[in-house]
Design a protein around this motif. Structure first.
Motif, PDB file in Angstrom:
ATOM      1  N   UNK A 256      27.073 -45.804   1.861  1.00 46.75           N
ATOM      2  CA  UNK A 256      27.059 -46.415   1.072  1.00 46.75           C
ATOM      3  C   UNK A 256      27.626 -45.059  -0.057  1.00 46.75           C
ATOM      4  N   UNK A 257      28.635 -45.005  -0.197  1.00 48.65           N
ATOM      5  CA  UNK A 257      29.307 -44.038  -1.837  1.00 48.65           C
ATOM      6  C   UNK A 257      29.615 -44.422  -2.960  1.00 48.65           C
ATOM      7  N   UNK A 258      29.577 -43.919  -3.974  1.00 55.50           N
ATOM      8  CA  UNK A 258      30.010 -44.452  -5.465  1.00 55.50           C
ATOM      9  C   UNK A 258      30.382 -43.099  -5.754  1.00 55.50           C
ATOM     10  N   UNK A 259      31.858 -44.174  -6.774  1.00 53.11           N
ATOM     11  CA  UNK A 259      32.631 -42.529  -7.400  1.00 53.11           C
ATOM     12  C   UNK A 259      31.643 -41.956  -8.805  1.00 53.11           C
ATOM     13  N   UNK A 260      31.742 -41.345  -8.882  1.00 53.50           N
ATOM     14  CA  UNK A 260      30.795 -39.885  -9.171  1.00 53.50           C
ATOM     15  C   UNK A 260      31.827 -39.791 -10.922  1.00 53.50           C
ATOM     16  N   UNK A 261      32.575 -40.750 -10.252  1.00 59.51           N
ATOM     17  CA  UNK A 261      33.423 -40.055 -12.038  1.00 59.51           C
ATOM     18  C   UNK A 261      33.666 -41.142 -13.113  1.00 59.51           C
ATOM     19  N   UNK A 262      32.419 -42.501 -12.665  1.00 57.04           N
ATOM     20  CA  UNK A 262      32.030 -43.993 -13.035  1.00 57.04           C
ATOM     21  C   UNK A 262      31.046 -43.271 -14.095  1.00 57.04           C
ATOM     22  N   UNK A 263      30.844 -44.156 -15.018  1.00 54.30           N
ATOM     23  CA  UNK A 263      29.558 -43.764 -15.781  1.00 54.30           C
ATOM     24  C   UNK A 263      28.158 -43.998 -15.112  1.00 54.30           C
ATOM     25  N   UNK A 264      27.064 -43.156 -15.466  1.00 52.22           N
ATOM     26  CA  UNK A 264      26.044 -42.728 -14.539  1.00 52.22           C
ATOM     27  C   UNK A 264      25.257 -44.435 -14.479  1.00 52.22           C
TER      28      UNK A 264
END
Length: 395
Positions: A256-264
């Motif tokens: 599972x990978x989350x987009x690191x451009x989002x808020x923490x």
């Protein structure tokens, strides 16, 4: 699209969460909104009162730890590997938060490696302090971190391995909030492969999308307007990646990978939603998981693949239609790689003269040629394949 991500991230901060009692332990992230420090992590783990085992030590002397929630003799075992890449912190935070809320008495054992790369986390680097990418080291086991993980998988034999990561958008076409993927390696048994894909598509996907996240298959660019796939850019069958190693070791594997451009907070919550998907999958498919695991462990025949993936046909030269009975290692070779074979749970037998034979007829069958055959992509050692095995005392 970036504006939409920002809007969703802001919205996530407004979503009410269950109130914690004044005495309830909190992570550093929950207290300050900043990533939990090394000292805060250790204090938090102590405050939870959960069994914590040191499973290794990094090159810089930091502990590698395994946290258990639930009985050590439960019917199913789920392993969460958190932030193998030190500059991808949201997965670690989600793991620390989730272990607090899981039932401590159930028929599922939940295992967490809450900080799978402690040196990299402190340094904010993808690799460990030696520059090794841990998620490319699950076969050769050059790093203390990967060796510790191999021992946990060998000793606990998890039914599901959920690996938490983050990604940085590399083009305007890599824009989803959450990406997921199953083991693509062709040596993974059909039942384990099918259930792993079900976990990704039918549990993690709806869980994160129900929370307003966009999601898709990892490694595929999509058109930001139409949402249609553009081209394949990643997500191969490399057996050294944990999601593939998991399948080769009979576990349902999940990246599972989350987009690191989002808020923490948005990123951490996205991982928490994915964790809920895995929990639901285990709850709903217990019998099927057990059957797939058992069937995978029982495989003793069939071809071996040194290339290809479930979405890429292998070159004919990469297909070993008639695998050998086993592989013979010289005494010197065995001294070189014996520890790694043991960490993988691979059995060998003594031969007269000091050589060792590793028979293919064992649970680790899918893994052995990838480690010992010269035709493999970077084997541990090039051992000698033999058509007939001579039985000797078991190792």
């Amino acid at each position: 699209m970036r504006g939409l991500i920002a809007l969703l991230a802001a919205f996530s901060l407004l979503v009410p969460v269950p109130a914690l009692a004044a005495t309830e332990p909190r992570t550093g992230f929950e207290k300050t909104g900043k990533w939990t420090t090394e000292a805060e992590e250790q204090a938090y783990l102590r405050s939870l009162g959960l069994p914590v085992t040191q499973i290794g030590t990094t090159a810089q002397g930091r502990p590698l730890q395994l946290v258990r929630v639930g009985s050590s003799s439960a019917r199913a075992v789920v392993l969460f590997t958190c932030s193998q890449h030190g500059d991808e912190p949201a997965g670690r935070e989600a793991c620390l938060i989730r272990m607090r809320s899981l039932p401590r008495s159930s028929d599922v054992t939940y295992l967490f490696v809450p900080n799978a790369n402690p040196d990299g986390r402190v340094l904010n680097t993808r690799g460990n302090s030696s520059g090794i990418d841990i998620n490319r080291d699950h076969l050769l086991l050059r790093s203390a971190e990967a060796r510790a993980m191999a021992a946990v998988i060998r000793d606990w034999q998890p039914d599901v391995i959920h690996d938490l990561h983050e990604f940085g958008p590399s083009s305007p076409y890599y824009v989803k909030d959450v990406l997921w993927l199953w083991p693509r390696n062709l040596n993974v048994s059909s039942d384990v492969h099918a259930l792993s894909e079900t976990l990704s598509r039918s549990y993690v996907r709806p869980s994160v999308e129900a929370a307003g996240r966009t999601s898709g298959v990892y490694g595929i660019y999509v058109d930001p307007v139409t949402g249609e796939p553009v081209r394949q850019v990643a997500g191969d069958g490399q057996e050294r990646i944990l999601r593939n190693t998991a399948g080769l070791k009979h576990a349902m594997g999940l990246l599972v990978e989350t987009n690191d451009s989002g808020a923490p907070a948005f990123r951490v919550e996205s991982h928490l939603r994915a964790l809920e998907g895995t929990q639901s999958f285990v709850r709903d498919n217990r019998s099927a998981i057990e059957a797939a695991n058992a069937a995978s462990r029982a495989v003793r025949s069939g071809p071996v693949y040194f290339g290809g993936a479930d979405n890429q046909a292998p070159d004919p030269s990469d297909v070993l239609s008639e695998p050998p009975c086993g592989y013979v290692l010289t005494g010197a070779q065995y001294r070189e790689v014996g520890d790694e074979l043991a960490l993988h749970g691979i059995r060998s037998e003594y031969l007269r003269g000091g050589d060792r034979i590793v028979p293919l007829r064992q649970e680790a069958r899918a893994l052995i040629p990838l480690l010992l055959d010269a035709r493999a992509d970077g084997p541990l050692v090039s051992a000698r394949p033999v058509a007939q095995c001579v039985n000797g005392p078991a190792n």
